[in-house]
Design an enzyme around this catalytic site. Structure first.
Site, PDB file in Angstrom:
ATOM      1  N   GLY A 186     -45.212  24.704  -4.623  1.00 57.87           N
ATOM      2  CA  GLY A 186     -46.244  25.778  -4.357  1.00 57.87           C
ATOM      3  C   GLY A 186     -47.798  25.280  -3.900  1.00 57.87           C
ATOM      4  O   GLY A 186     -47.827  23.940  -4.256  1.00 57.87           O
ATOM      5  N   ASN A 187     -48.446  26.018  -4.067  1.00 56.44           N
ATOM      6  CA  ASN A 187     -50.043  25.608  -3.647  1.00 56.44           C
ATOM      7  C   ASN A 187     -50.934  26.800  -4.356  1.00 56.44           C
ATOM      8  O   ASN A 187     -50.372  27.762  -4.600  1.00 56.44           O
ATOM      9  CB  ASN A 187     -50.447  25.356  -2.110  1.00 56.44           C
ATOM     10  CG  ASN A 187     -50.352  26.440  -1.443  1.00 56.44           C
ATOM     11  OD1 ASN A 187     -50.812  27.529  -1.291  1.00 56.44           O
ATOM     12  ND2 ASN A 187     -49.405  26.455  -0.404  1.00 56.44           N
ATOM     13  N   ARG A 188     -52.209  26.487  -4.557  1.00 59.22           N
ATOM     14  CA  ARG A 188     -53.160  27.287  -5.245  1.00 59.22           C
ATOM     15  C   ARG A 188     -53.795  28.450  -4.201  1.00 59.22           C
ATOM     16  O   ARG A 188     -54.774  28.893  -4.788  1.00 59.22           O
ATOM     17  CB  ARG A 188     -54.023  26.592  -5.786  1.00 59.22           C
ATOM     18  CG  ARG A 188     -53.696  25.632  -6.710  1.00 59.22           C
ATOM     19  CD  ARG A 188     -54.888  24.707  -7.799  1.00 59.22           C
ATOM     20  NE  ARG A 188     -54.508  23.668  -8.339  1.00 59.22           N
ATOM     21  CZ  ARG A 188     -54.114  23.824  -9.705  1.00 59.22           C
ATOM     22  NH1 ARG A 188     -53.952  25.030 -10.135  1.00 59.22           N
ATOM     23  NH2 ARG A 188     -53.835  22.845 -10.058  1.00 59.22           N
ATOM     24  N   SER A 189     -53.300  28.564  -3.166  1.00 58.72           N
ATOM     25  CA  SER A 189     -53.751  29.717  -2.226  1.00 58.72           C
ATOM     26  C   SER A 189     -53.560  30.931  -3.160  1.00 58.72           C
ATOM     27  O   SER A 189     -52.389  31.491  -3.626  1.00 58.72           O
ATOM     28  CB  SER A 189     -52.936  29.908  -1.024  1.00 58.72           C
ATOM     29  OG  SER A 189     -53.479  30.914  -0.322  1.00 58.72           O
TER      30      SER A 189
END
Ligand code: C5P
Length: 225
Positions: free
Chosen positions: A29-32
């Site tokens: 995943g990512n930190r958006s």
């Protein structure tokens, strides 16, 4: 506020990060946080638009009044965006789409072996560029908006990189987030520059994501027929 200048308009906005599964319990995943896309959706609703929000992983509540399509992966997001774009006047890709996904999704949870030094190797494959695909399928008159987080480096300033990206992606507007200053995901304050395909560069005063969203819709408006 600008009044109901988007009334009768259909807009579709992607928000948040995609999650790319490795196995039934794990993902990349990512930190958006989804804050910018959700703020854009809220601002469009306030201006009278009919809003479809294609939401990946987001940390904020979805605006009441938007039609929400929840997705997880980039491939699901592409499908949902392509479908919603068919009837949209404006398409905005504010999501942080994973550039890569695991080549294989294990059917069962990946297990440790008895050998303490043993670890699996994950092979990644490229995800499709959803924005580029939307530009390819753009209906006549439809406005397509992309985002870009850029830093300046030896090969050019953030603005130069964004100008090149706008041309490469073929969208009508590109919202540049200069992340050189170390500004990161999840903040409510933001500062962007809106680049238009005709070469216009409009710096937007720093403000909340909601204020910045209003400025982005102000830039979209003259492009709508
Ligand atoms: O190429 P880059 O990732 O910097 O482009 C950012 C823009 O492209 C954003 O609007 C993002 O939502 C979109 N994007 C996309 N599909 C991808 C990667 C990015 O639509 N696979």
């Amino acid at each position: 506020v600008a009044g109901f200048d988007l009334s009768g308009r259909q807009v579709v906005i992607s928000a948040g990060g995609t999650r790319e599964p490795l196995d039934p319990v794990r993902y990349l995943g990512n930190r958006s946080s989804g804050r910018q896309g959700v703020a854009l959706a809220q601002a469009a609703l306030d201006r009278g638009a009919k809003v479809t929000l294609v939401a990946g992983a987001i940390e904020v509540a979805v605006p009441p009044g938007a039609e929400v399509v929840q997705v997880e992966t980039a491939l699901q997001m592409r499908e949902a965006m392509n479908a919603a774009a068919e009837s949209a006047d404006v398409v905005v890709m504010a999501a942080a789409v994973a550039d890569f996904r695991p080549a294989q999704v294990a059917e069962h949870k990946i297990k440790k072996s008895a050998d303490a030094d043993d670890a699996p190797v994950v092979t990644l494959v490229r995800n499709p560029d959803i924005l580029a695909g939307l530009v390819e399928r753009r209906r006549p008159g439809q406005v397509v908006v992309g985002f870009a987080a850029e830093t300046g480096d030896e090969s050019g300033s953030a603005l130069e990189h964004a100008t090149a990206k706008l041309a490469r992606k073929g969208c009508d507007l590109l919202v540049l987030n200069d992340v050189s200053a170390g500004k990161v995901f999840g903040q409510d304050e933001t500062e962007v520059t809106v680049l238009a395909a005709d070469g216009t560069v409009s710096p937007v005063p720093a403000g909340s994501k909601s204020q910045v969203s209003q400025a982005i819709w102000d830039a979209v408006l003259p492009l709508l027929r």
